[in-house]
Design a protein around this motif. Structure first.
Motif, mmCIF file in Angstrom:
data_model
loop_
_atom_site.group_PDB
_atom_site.id
_atom_site.type_symbol
_atom_site.label_atom_id
_atom_site.label_comp_id
_atom_site.label_asym_id
_atom_site.label_seq_id
_atom_site.Cartn_x
_atom_site.Cartn_y
_atom_site.Cartn_z
ATOM 1 N N TYR A 88 0.818 -1.214 0.000
ATOM 2 C CA TYR A 88 0.000 0.000 0.000
ATOM 3 C C TYR A 88 0.854 1.267 0.000
ATOM 4 C CZ TYR A 88 -2.810 -3.835 1.757
ATOM 5 O OH TYR A 88 -3.399 -5.059 1.920
ATOM 6 N N THR A 89 2.089 1.142 -0.470
ATOM 7 C CA THR A 89 3.016 2.278 -0.448
ATOM 8 C C THR A 89 2.495 3.442 -1.277
ATOM 9 O OG1 THR A 89 4.843 0.720 -0.171
ATOM 10 C CG2 THR A 89 5.405 2.959 -0.839
ATOM 11 N N ARG A 90 2.038 3.166 -2.482
ATOM 12 C CA ARG A 90 1.547 4.256 -3.335
ATOM 13 C C ARG A 90 0.309 4.912 -2.733
ATOM 14 N NH1 ARG A 90 4.326 4.645 -7.937
ATOM 15 N NH2 ARG A 90 5.130 2.771 -8.969
ATOM 16 N N ARG A 91 -0.462 4.170 -1.971
ATOM 17 C CA ARG A 91 -1.678 4.720 -1.370
ATOM 18 C C ARG A 91 -1.355 5.883 -0.426
ATOM 19 N NH1 ARG A 91 -6.179 0.704 1.119
ATOM 20 N NH2 ARG A 91 -5.786 -0.162 -0.946
ATOM 21 N N GLN A 92 -0.217 5.815 0.261
ATOM 22 C CA GLN A 92 0.164 6.857 1.206
ATOM 23 C C GLN A 92 0.976 7.971 0.551
ATOM 24 O OE1 GLN A 92 -0.914 7.272 4.200
ATOM 25 N NE2 GLN A 92 -2.026 5.334 4.304
ATOM 26 N N GLY A 93 1.884 7.611 -0.313
ATOM 27 C CA GLY A 93 2.715 8.611 -0.960
ATOM 28 C C GLY A 93 3.950 8.963 -0.147
ATOM 29 N N ILE A 94 4.897 9.589 -0.808
ATOM 30 C CA ILE A 94 6.199 9.879 -0.216
ATOM 31 C C ILE A 94 6.095 10.860 0.939
ATOM 32 C CG2 ILE A 94 8.396 11.043 -0.679
ATOM 33 C CD1 ILE A 94 8.353 9.657 -3.426
ATOM 34 N N TYR A 124 5.716 -3.650 -7.617
ATOM 35 C CA TYR A 124 5.690 -3.647 -6.147
ATOM 36 C C TYR A 124 6.872 -2.890 -5.567
ATOM 37 C CZ TYR A 124 6.549 -5.726 -1.492
ATOM 38 O OH TYR A 124 6.824 -5.939 -0.166
ATOM 39 N N GLU A 126 8.993 -0.615 -7.062
ATOM 40 C CA GLU A 126 9.267 0.752 -7.501
ATOM 41 C C GLU A 126 8.880 1.815 -6.474
ATOM 42 O OE1 GLU A 126 7.453 1.204 -11.318
ATOM 43 O OE2 GLU A 126 9.276 0.601 -12.411
ATOM 44 N N PRO A 127 7.645 1.801 -5.932
ATOM 45 C CA PRO A 127 7.299 2.841 -4.959
ATOM 46 C C PRO A 127 8.105 2.725 -3.662
ATOM 47 C CG PRO A 127 5.537 1.222 -5.132
ATOM 48 C CD PRO A 127 6.483 0.941 -6.249
ATOM 49 N N GLU A 130 11.343 4.371 -4.372
ATOM 50 C CA GLU A 130 11.117 5.815 -4.434
ATOM 51 C C GLU A 130 11.102 6.432 -3.046
ATOM 52 O OE1 GLU A 130 7.518 6.393 -6.593
ATOM 53 O OE2 GLU A 130 8.341 5.634 -8.486
#
Length: 292
Positions: A88-94, A124, A126-127, A130
């Motif tokens: 769920y990394t992209r769901r939260q963002g950097i 999976y 890549e984020p 990042e």
């Protein structure tokens, strides 16, 4: 009593959205701790520790308002540790995952191939990479651990680990020469961490042993429903010492049951059945014996 515990495991949610084979099935009803009650929990913990790990089971990255909990950590003088499957990394963002409250961020990479395929390994990873790069650019002192806690005597995950290592080598322009227990530095405060599988304690198992554990001496747990447990592996509240909805933490820690657990471990004795069935405590026992 400030500083009695190194950290408290505060379960924001007991929902993870996965079915990893190395985790036991979920038993308790789904529950998420409200930010308002989390604030109360932090006030209760303040005399005992200034660090919270935001999980027991469940994945805090599932929460759409994770930033609110992290803001509360800062407001109350706490640092936070987050452990996540990484799905769920992209769901939260950097921006959320480099929040100033976060002292350590752990990605359990071994979750990827223990669930039905959702996406490619590259999609999976890549984020996750990042976030690592953003943290390095930020120059913060927080750590990111990329965990491969899937080692066993048979090398059953060797092919998967090699694929992960290949991706990390190309992403961080480094050479990872071997796979063994311990850590490999990928970048500043970014580590690839290896360890063996561990089994969750189960009173129904045949395993029984005494020994030392950090439960109630260096750590404590608070489940999403407010129940206080001795450690981060009591996901079902088998050893419920009390609830912060009804009692103070001081009163809970002074109960005879809590005191018996502390005194037992100090003497190398596991007094609770759940603790007797736990093999993870052997890691603490061996360390304690080596320090004597």
């Amino acid at each position: 009593m400030s500083g009695r515990f190194v950290r408290a495991y505060v379960e924001l949610t007991n929902v993870c959205g996965l079915t990893c084979s190395f985790c036991p099935p979920k038993i308790l009803p789904s529950k998420t701790m409200s930010p308002e009650f989390f604030d109360e929990v932090l006030h209760a913990l303040y005399p005992y520790t200034r660090e919270v790990a935001l999980h027991v089971v469940g994945d805090p990255l599932l929460l759409p308002n994770l930033r609110d909990y992290l803001d509360l950590c800062v407001q109350n003088g706490f640092s936070a540790m987050i452990t996540t499957s990484g799905f769920y990394t992209r769901r939260q963002g950097i921006e959320v995952l480099t929040h100033s409250a976060i002292r350590q961020l752990n990605f359990s990479l071994n979750s990827f191939n223990k669930n039905p395929p959702r996406e490619s390994l590259r999609a999976y990873m890549e984020p996750i990479v990042e976030v690592c790069r953003a943290k390095v650019a930020q120059g913060s002192d927080s750590f990111i651990n990329l965990r491969l806690w899937n080692l066993d005597d048979m090398g059953s995950e060797a092919a998967f680990n090699a694929e992960v290592i290949g991706y990390l080598e190309s992403s961080f322009t480094c050479k990872i020469s071997s796979v063994g227990k311990g850590s490999v530095r990928l970048d500043r405060h970014v580590l690839l961490h290896y360890d063996r599988y561990f089994e969750w304690p189960d009173p129904a198992s045949a395993h029984r042993s005494d020994g030392y554990c950090q439960g109630l001496s260096r750590q404590i747990g608070v489940l999403a429903d407010g129940r206080v447990v001795p450690c981060c592996l009591d996901k079902d509240g088998v050893i419920t010492l009390g609830t912060l909805h009804q009692e103070t933490l001081a009163a809970i820690l002074s109960t005879s049951r809590a005191q018996s657990i502390v005194e037992g471990f100090a003497a190398g004795k596991a007094v609770e059945l759940l603790c007797q069935s736990c093999g993870y405590k052997e890691r603490f026992t061996c360390k304690a014996q080596s320090e004597r």
